[in-house]
Design a protein around this motif. Structure first.
Motif, PDB file in Angstrom:
ATOM      1  N   ILE A 115      44.319  25.988  40.595  1.00  0.00           N
ATOM      2  CA  ILE A 115      45.689  25.898  40.079  1.00  0.00           C
ATOM      3  C   ILE A 115      45.796  24.727  39.101  1.00  0.00           C
ATOM      4  N   ALA A 154      44.470  25.445  35.780  1.00  0.00           N
ATOM      5  CA  ALA A 154      45.180  26.479  35.015  1.00  0.00           C
ATOM      6  C   ALA A 154      46.555  26.027  34.532  1.00  0.00           C
ATOM      7  N   VAL A 155      47.063  24.914  35.058  1.00  0.00           N
ATOM      8  CA  VAL A 155      48.419  24.487  34.708  1.00  0.00           C
ATOM      9  C   VAL A 155      48.398  23.270  33.796  1.00  0.00           C
ATOM     10  N   LEU A 181      52.985  26.462  34.626  1.00  0.00           N
ATOM     11  CA  LEU A 181      52.011  27.542  34.525  1.00  0.00           C
ATOM     12  C   LEU A 181      52.525  28.575  33.541  1.00  0.00           C
ATOM     13  N   LEU A 219      52.470  32.031  32.416  1.00  0.00           N
ATOM     14  CA  LEU A 219      52.052  33.259  33.095  1.00  0.00           C
ATOM     15  C   LEU A 219      51.119  34.114  32.248  1.00  0.00           C
ATOM     16  N   SER A 262      48.888  33.271  30.094  1.00  0.00           N
ATOM     17  CA  SER A 262      47.525  32.744  29.991  1.00  0.00           C
ATOM     18  C   SER A 262      46.871  32.518  31.354  1.00  0.00           C
ATOM     19  N   ALA A 263      47.557  32.888  32.461  1.00  0.00           N
ATOM     20  CA  ALA A 263      46.970  32.744  33.797  1.00  0.00           C
ATOM     21  C   ALA A 263      45.930  33.841  34.002  1.00  0.00           C
ATOM     22  N   GLU A 264      44.648  33.448  33.967  1.00  0.00           N
ATOM     23  CA  GLU A 264      43.559  34.426  34.032  1.00  0.00           C
ATOM     24  C   GLU A 264      43.346  34.980  35.434  1.00  0.00           C
ATOM     25  N   LYS A 273      51.487  39.734  37.234  1.00  0.00           N
ATOM     26  CA  LYS A 273      52.332  38.944  36.324  1.00  0.00           C
ATOM     27  C   LYS A 273      53.716  39.563  36.201  1.00  0.00           C
ATOM     28  N   GLN A 278      57.126  30.467  31.346  1.00  0.00           N
ATOM     29  CA  GLN A 278      56.437  29.419  32.084  1.00  0.00           C
ATOM     30  C   GLN A 278      57.100  29.205  33.438  1.00  0.00           C
TER      31      GLN A 278
END
Length: 137
Positions: free
Chosen positions: A8, A11-12, A38, A40, A42-44, A51, A67
């Motif tokens: 996390i 990713a943030v 975060l 959303l 670009s959250a792989e 999502k 975000q």
């Protein structure tokens, strides 16, 4: 799949600022408030379906730039606030993705129906016994 704290935090985007509350003069000097942001899109670690589900369920926590924000300022330590914010982010994502089971309606058991009927008869008989007997001339 929801990642652990390290996943996390990688990713943030982490923002720090001065926190209010306890700490005395330390509050005026140290940036202990932590905000995790975060993005959303670009959250792989999330699929497109996940999502969309998060956008729908956490709409009140997501801004116009797509975000998700989590803020923590409970402790005096920036590191502890960072860890707590990561835990909050993980639990928020997990609760947003949780799908509850649908309830399957079941048939009322025969014994329950018979018991209800007998209870109604007993109550009716009890009330009938409270009445005055009829007067015969």
């Amino acid at each position: 799949m929801i990642p652990d704290k390290e996943g996390i935090l990688s990713a943030v985007k982490v923002k720090t600022s001065r926190s209010g509350g306890k700490g005395g003069q330390n509050v005026n000097k140290v940036s202990s408030k932590v905000e995790l942001v975060l993005h959303l899109e670009s959250a792989e670690f999330l699929t497109t379906e996940e999502k969309e589900l998060l956008r729908e369920r956490l709409a009140f926590r997501i801004d116009q730039e797509d975000q998700l924000h989590v803020i923590c300022q409970e402790d005096r330590s920036q590191l502890q606030n960072k860890e707590r914010a990561a835990e909050k982010m993980i639990s928020l994502i997990a609760s947003g993705l949780h799908v509850s089971k649908t309830r399957k309606p079941t048939k009322i058991p025969r014994g329950v129906i018979l018991k209800r009927r007998s209870d109604k008869k007993n109550l009716s008989a009890r009330k009938e016994n409270r009445k005055r007997p009829p007067v015969h001339d």
